[in-house]
Design an enzyme around this catalytic site. Structure first.
Site, PDB file in Angstrom:
ATOM      1  N   PRO A   1     -52.348 -41.119  -2.583  1.00  0.00           N
ATOM      2  CA  PRO A   1     -52.901 -42.222  -1.970  1.00  0.00           C
ATOM      3  C   PRO A   1     -54.517 -42.338  -3.022  1.00  0.00           C
ATOM      4  CG  PRO A   1     -53.362 -40.118  -0.694  1.00  0.00           C
ATOM      5  CD  PRO A   1     -52.110 -39.981  -1.535  1.00  0.00           C
ATOM      6  N   ASN A   2     -55.051 -43.798  -2.764  1.00  0.00           N
ATOM      7  CA  ASN A   2     -56.164 -44.002  -3.417  1.00  0.00           C
ATOM      8  C   ASN A   2     -56.244 -44.108  -4.959  1.00  0.00           C
ATOM      9  OD1 ASN A   2     -57.666 -44.613  -0.900  1.00  0.00           O
ATOM     10  ND2 ASN A   2     -57.828 -42.001  -0.583  1.00  0.00           N
TER      11      ASN A   2
ATOM     12  N   ARG B   1     -62.800 -46.763  -8.157  1.00  0.00           N
ATOM     13  CA  ARG B   1     -63.217 -45.691  -7.147  1.00  0.00           C
ATOM     14  C   ARG B   1     -63.735 -44.450  -8.091  1.00  0.00           C
ATOM     15  NH1 ARG B   1     -58.729 -41.226  -5.975  1.00  0.00           N
ATOM     16  NH2 ARG B   1     -59.698 -40.194  -3.955  1.00  0.00           N
TER      17      ARG B   1
ATOM     18  N   TYR C   1     -63.692 -39.917 -11.419  1.00  0.00           N
ATOM     19  CA  TYR C   1     -62.306 -40.208 -11.876  1.00  0.00           C
ATOM     20  C   TYR C   1     -62.279 -41.338 -13.017  1.00  0.00           C
ATOM     21  CZ  TYR C   1     -61.056 -38.546  -7.378  1.00  0.00           C
ATOM     22  OH  TYR C   1     -61.122 -37.595  -6.307  1.00  0.00           O
TER      23      TYR C   1
ATOM     24  N   ASN D   1     -49.382 -36.562  -9.051  1.00  0.00           N
ATOM     25  CA  ASN D   1     -50.730 -36.286  -8.792  1.00  0.00           C
ATOM     26  C   ASN D   1     -50.598 -36.549  -7.013  1.00  0.00           C
ATOM     27  OD1 ASN D   1     -53.313 -36.414  -7.915  1.00  0.00           O
ATOM     28  ND2 ASN D   1     -54.277 -37.329  -9.643  1.00  0.00           N
TER      29      ASN D   1
ATOM     30  N   ALA E   1     -55.074 -36.636  -2.305  1.00  0.00           N
ATOM     31  CA  ALA E   1     -55.667 -35.964  -1.007  1.00  0.00           C
ATOM     32  C   ALA E   1     -54.558 -35.225  -0.317  1.00  0.00           C
ATOM     33  CB  ALA E   1     -56.170 -36.839   0.097  1.00  0.00           C
TER      34      ALA E   1
ATOM     35  N   GLU F   1     -48.076 -30.771 -11.847  1.00  0.00           N
ATOM     36  CA  GLU F   1     -49.217 -31.252 -10.872  1.00  0.00           C
ATOM     37  C   GLU F   1     -50.236 -31.747 -11.734  1.00  0.00           C
ATOM     38  OE1 GLU F   1     -50.125 -28.795  -7.693  1.00  0.00           O
ATOM     39  OE2 GLU F   1     -51.926 -29.752  -7.124  1.00  0.00           O
TER      40      GLU F   1
ATOM     41  N   HIS G   1     -54.308 -33.279 -11.738  1.00  0.00           N
ATOM     42  CA  HIS G   1     -55.470 -33.772 -11.012  1.00  0.00           C
ATOM     43  C   HIS G   1     -56.389 -34.406 -12.115  1.00  0.00           C
ATOM     44  CE1 HIS G   1     -54.056 -32.201  -7.195  1.00  0.00           C
ATOM     45  NE2 HIS G   1     -54.067 -31.028  -7.726  1.00  0.00           N
TER      46      HIS G   1
ATOM     47  N   ARG H   1     -65.133 -28.909  -7.177  1.00  0.00           N
ATOM     48  CA  ARG H   1     -65.644 -29.815  -6.165  1.00  0.00           C
ATOM     49  C   ARG H   1     -65.749 -29.430  -4.911  1.00  0.00           C
ATOM     50  NH1 ARG H   1     -62.187 -35.148  -6.816  1.00  0.00           N
ATOM     51  NH2 ARG H   1     -63.881 -35.879  -5.598  1.00  0.00           N
TER      52      ARG H   1
END
Ligand code: DQA
Length: 148
Positions: A11-12, A19, A24, A75, A78, A99, A101, A108
């Site tokens: 998502p996103n 964003r 990012y 990825n 969330a 995976e 990110h 963070r």
């Protein structure tokens, strides 16, 4: 292992480029797709890039990747931090799972420090920006060459 690699985004991530660019970066989602497809072509991989904001859609893509024994770059965005359903689908994969990110989740907010997916991933790349996707594809290509 099949030469097909699914690059799946949660998502996103379709909003990349607009964003939280401080976190990012300015690379758009379209640019990310281009980066993955170009890298795949250079490496002789059949790369399919997808993004969804709907968890059930990601689960379906992971099931299909499991059936095909395909490699996956994921990825989970969330969902990394709380979706046991995504983790369980990842655990069914029979090809390698990297995976990725874009940001360094460990520097963070605390709720981002843990990924429920990482324990079932082959490896994790985090904090290297969108270059993490390119590196993941290089890793999968070198694994394929080793097992060919
Ligand atoms: C992310 C990190 C997650 O915490 C966040 O929810 C995302 C993107 C990353 O690529 O850095 O959406 O997975």
């Amino acid at each position: 292992m099949s030469a097909r690699v699914y690059v799946l985004n949660g998502p996103n991530l379709g909003r990349l480029g607009t964003r939280q660019v401080d976190v990012y970066g300015v690379t758009s989602y379209a640019d990310l797709v281009e980066l993955c497809e170009t890298t795949g072509r250079d490496l002789g991989l059949d790369v399919v890039v997808r993004q969804t904001d709907a968890e059930h859609e990601l689960l379906g893509w992971l099931h299909a990747a499991a059936d095909e024994r395909a490699a996956v770059v994921l990825n989970p965005a969330a969902w990394s931090h709380y979706s046991i359903a995504v983790r369980d689908a990842c655990a069914m994969l029979r090809g390698p799972l990297v995976e990725v990110h874009i940001s360094n989740i460990h520097t963070r907010e605390e709720f981002r420090h843990h990924s429920v997916v990482s324990a079932v991933a082959t490896g994790v790349i985090c904090g290297l920006g969108v270059d993490g996707y390119r590196l993941a594809l290089h890793h999968l290509a070198s694994r394929r060459d080793q097992t060919a």
